[in-house]
Design a protein around this motif. Structure first.
Motif: not given
Length: 299
Positions: A16, A21, A24
């Motif tokens: 990511h 990121a 999440r």
């Protein structure tokens, strides 16, 4: 398990591009991802990332670790998928595309046993004479014969089947038995109603391989319709051995011109998407199919 969590966090951050990121995407806070990777770096005594203000860059040590970590993660995924192959763990819908005749004569006889063995699984069988790649639309498995075009899909040969020129005893008693391929031109013959190599009636003769240019009395979209008209005594057809093997053994259809048969048989393929780790749904179906084909060869 903490070591595995650290490795996962490292893989997620690599994929990511940042801790936030990765967090999440996998339900963790950025600080939780950061702590896992820090513990990993402390354990390895090596820095795996160059931390930038907006992105991460693998260090030389990080690039080397990535290769080994990916192998470990893949091995764990394979172990999990193998565990899922137990009957009470396999679930979901399996979409299959195959020839109508193969579905009817080679899948339906054992399908109830398969569904009883894997009660959490549902099967959607779609049929068609020719192979069409619809894996991007959710297809799981295809079973088709003949020469396949090059593609990124995996095609595993599961058997082969000859093509048999045949007719019913009633037709032969009425019209006589052809003794040479050319004799077919004087008989009532039936073929497929679409362009296909299956419509080429090829034979091996002393003069070489010949294709007899039959003019069909009628043409049909499905092999089972050709089988039915032959069983009814209307004329001569040319069908796959996996389709009419039982009729030949029972004497309902009689093979013709066998001394002129070509030695080559048509291969049958099990086709699935090019994935290293097959889903349990596909794996159990593949194994069941291969076992049944070994137990009941059509020749």
């Amino acid at each position: 398990m903490d070591n595995y969590s650290q490795m996962l966090a490292f893989m997620w951050a690599t994929e990511h591009g940042s801790f936030s990121a990765a967090g999440r995407a996998h339900g963790l806070t950025p600080s939780a991802v950061s702590k896992l990777i820090t513990r990993l770096e402390n354990r390895l005594q090596a820095r795996l990332f160059q931390r930038g203000t907006r992105s991460l860059t693998l260090t030389e040590e990080g690039s080397a670790y990535l290769l080994s970590a990916r192998e470990v993660i893949n091995a764990m995924a394979e172990a999990d998928s193998l565990a899922e192959a137990f009957p009470n763990r396999v679930s979901g819908s399996l979409r299959i595309h195959t020839m109508t005749t193969f579905a009817k004569h080679q899948i339906l006889p054992w399908l109830p046993e398969f569904l009883s063995t894997y009660p959490g699984l549902t099967v959607d069988i779609q049929v068609g004479a020719q192979y069409v790649d619809t894996f991007d639309q959710g297809l799981d498995v295809a079973i088709h014969s003949g020469v396949l075009s090059d593609s990124s899909r995996v095609a595993k040969k599961i058997g082969e089947s000859a093509w048999i020129t045949c007719a019913s005893p009633a037709y032969l008693a009425r019209r006589g038995t052809p003794s040479r391929p050319q004799d077919l031109l004087a008989h009532d013959c039936f073929n497929f109603g679409f362009t296909s190599a299956w419509n080429n009636w090829r034979f091996s003769t002393p003069e070489g391989v010949v294709t007899v240019p039959i003019t069909p009395k009628a043409a049909f979209a499905q092999g089972d319709l050709l089988r039915e008209i032959a069983l009814g005594g209307a004329g001569i057809v040319r069908l796959a051995q996996f389709h009419i093997g039982e009729d030949i053994r029972a004497g309902r259809l009689v093979p013709l011109l066998t001394e002129f048969d070509l030695p080559d048989k048509e291969p049958l393929y099990l086709i699935y998407s090019n994935r290293k780790h097959l889903s349990p749904r596909i794996r159990v179906f593949r194994d069941f199919l291969e076992n049944r084909l070994r137990e009941s060869p059509w020749d």
